[in-house]
Design a protein around this motif. Structure first.
Motif, short mmCIF file in Angstrom:
data_model
loop_
_atom_site.label_atom_id
_atom_site.label_comp_id
_atom_site.label_asym_id
_atom_site.label_seq_id
_atom_site.Cartn_x
_atom_site.Cartn_y
_atom_site.Cartn_z
N LYS A 170 -1.49 -16.06 22.00
CA LYS A 170 -1.94 -17.44 21.15
C LYS A 170 -2.00 -18.72 22.49
O LYS A 170 -2.84 -19.26 22.06
CB LYS A 170 -0.74 -17.75 20.42
N VAL B 169 -5.33 -21.11 22.84
CA VAL B 169 -5.30 -22.45 22.70
C VAL B 169 -5.85 -23.11 23.88
O VAL B 169 -6.30 -24.22 23.77
CB VAL B 169 -3.99 -22.86 22.17
N THR C 119 -5.19 -17.41 14.81
CA THR C 119 -5.14 -18.36 15.79
C THR C 119 -6.75 -18.50 16.46
O THR C 119 -7.22 -19.66 16.70
CB THR C 119 -4.14 -18.11 16.75
N ARG D 184 -9.32 -21.64 16.74
CA ARG D 184 -9.86 -22.19 17.86
C ARG D 184 -11.25 -21.97 17.95
O ARG D 184 -12.10 -23.00 18.56
CB ARG D 184 -9.22 -21.53 19.25
#
Ligand code: PHE
Length: 357
Positions: free
Chosen positions: A17, A21, A75, A79
């Motif tokens: 993750k 990010v 996630t 993104r």
């Protein structure tokens, strides 16, 4: 007891993750995709290792891994959407046309850059030729009183010579007192009046502009057209000066192999008057359909200023003399570029217009 292959799962998930990010661009994120959620991801390696587990443990471990994968994929998707939006915003910003405070549409097609039309370009070239010969350039009103368009030019009301110009009248004041100018000759009158009032004679000027006649458009006529007027008022001016100016202009604009000739004609405001013709630019003088086999094409009119015109504007004829000429700018463009039908000049067909950029 053997350690579960999923013992480190939550650490792997947080590492994945944070990689997601930290991807700064869409390209970076997509390049990393196989290592995060694809075949080369730790999640796929773990998936394979579940086969080593006892069947009774495999189901729960599978569910746990599945859950972890769903979280990482979520996630990733978030993104990805974020970076896609940012990329789109940057592209739009780059495409935005900023006209001061007004923000216009977003344009993605290349902008087509225009250029002066053929008549405007011809007018500029003609002005350049005359400026090089020592003339100044002036313009005058397109709406004229009867006095400027006709009377001061020695064409009294109801005179038969008015038939030479099919006139558009403007519905203003007394009937038939305001006209759309039928030629650029009224600008001569303005120029002479101003020079007399300011005491600035002599005049060597040209006056280009738009004119109007109640003509039905055809291959050689338009109801709205352009003329350029020439006017010289000085001491000792003769017909030879007029002929010389016309010939010099003809060579300068059309080329050394095109000549001019003057033939007797009548205009109320010049005496003597002449029509001026140039060698036909289509056949170069050989004779063709355009010039009716004569080898010559009429371009305009000219002559020595009539004493009645000088008198109308207060120029003393015993001190000053002069000449005037006037011809069609559209006709010039037609002759120079060999345009068969003059109506092409106002059709606004870009395939025609682009040829003259
Ligand atoms: N004004 C005339 C026309 O339009 C042309 C011309 C100008 C003739 C100057 C003589 C002198 O027909």
């Amino acid at each position: 007891m053997t350690t579960s292959p999923l013992a480190e799962l939550s650490t792997h998930v947080s590492t994945l993750k944070s990689r997601i990010v930290q991807a700064a661009t869409l390209a970076e994120l997509l390049a990393d995709e196989p290592f995060i959620v694809g075949k080369r991801s730790i999640l796929s390696t773990l998936q394979k290792s579940l086969g080593a587990l006892a069947p009774e443990d495999r189901k729960a471990a599978g569910a746990e891994l599945q859950e972890a994968r769903r979280g990482v994929e979520e996630t990733f998707a978030l993104r990805r959407a974020e970076l896609e939006n940012a990329a789109r915003a940057i592209a739009l910003e780059a495409d935005r046309l900023d006209l001061g405070d007004v923000v216009v549409a977003h344009v993605t097609a290349p902008l087509a850059v225009g250029h002066p039309g053929i008549v405007a370009a011809t007018q500029r070239q003609l002005e350049d030729v005359f400026v090089a010969m020592g003339f100044t350039v002036s313009d005058g009103p397109e709406v004229e009183s009867d006095w400027y368009n006709f009377e001061a030019l020695n064409i009294p009301p109801a005179h038969p010579a008015r038939g030479m110009w099919d006139t558009f009248y403007v519905d203003l004041g007394e009937p038939e007192t305001v006209v759309l100018r039928t030629h650029t000759s009224p600008t001569q009158i303005h120029l002479m009046e101003e020079a007399v009032a300011a005491g600035t004679l002599p005049i060597h000027g040209v006056m280009p502009g738009r004119c109007f006649r109640r003509d039905t458009p055809d291959a050689r006529h338009l109801a709205t057209f352009h003329q350029i007027e020439g006017l010289v008022v000085d001491r000792g001016i003769t017909f030879a000066d007029l002929a010389g100016v016309i010939e010099t202009f003809t060579h300068a604009y059309f080329g050394a192999d095109i000549s001019s000739r003057l033939r007797p004609a009548f205009f109320p405001f010049t005496e003597p008057s002449a029509e001026f013709e140039i060698t036909c630019t289509i056949c170069r003088g050989e004779g063709c359909r355009t010039c009716s086999q004569t080898g010559w094409i009429e371009l305009g009119g000219c002559g020595m200023l009539d004493p009645a015109v000088l008198e109308a504007v207060g120029v003393h004829g015993d001190e000053w003399s002069g000449f005037a000429f006037g011809f069609g700018i559209d006709r010039c463009a037609q002759m120079r570029h060999q345009i068969a039908d003059m109506r092409a000049l106002i059709d606004n067909d870009v395939r025609f217009l682009r040829q003259f950029s």
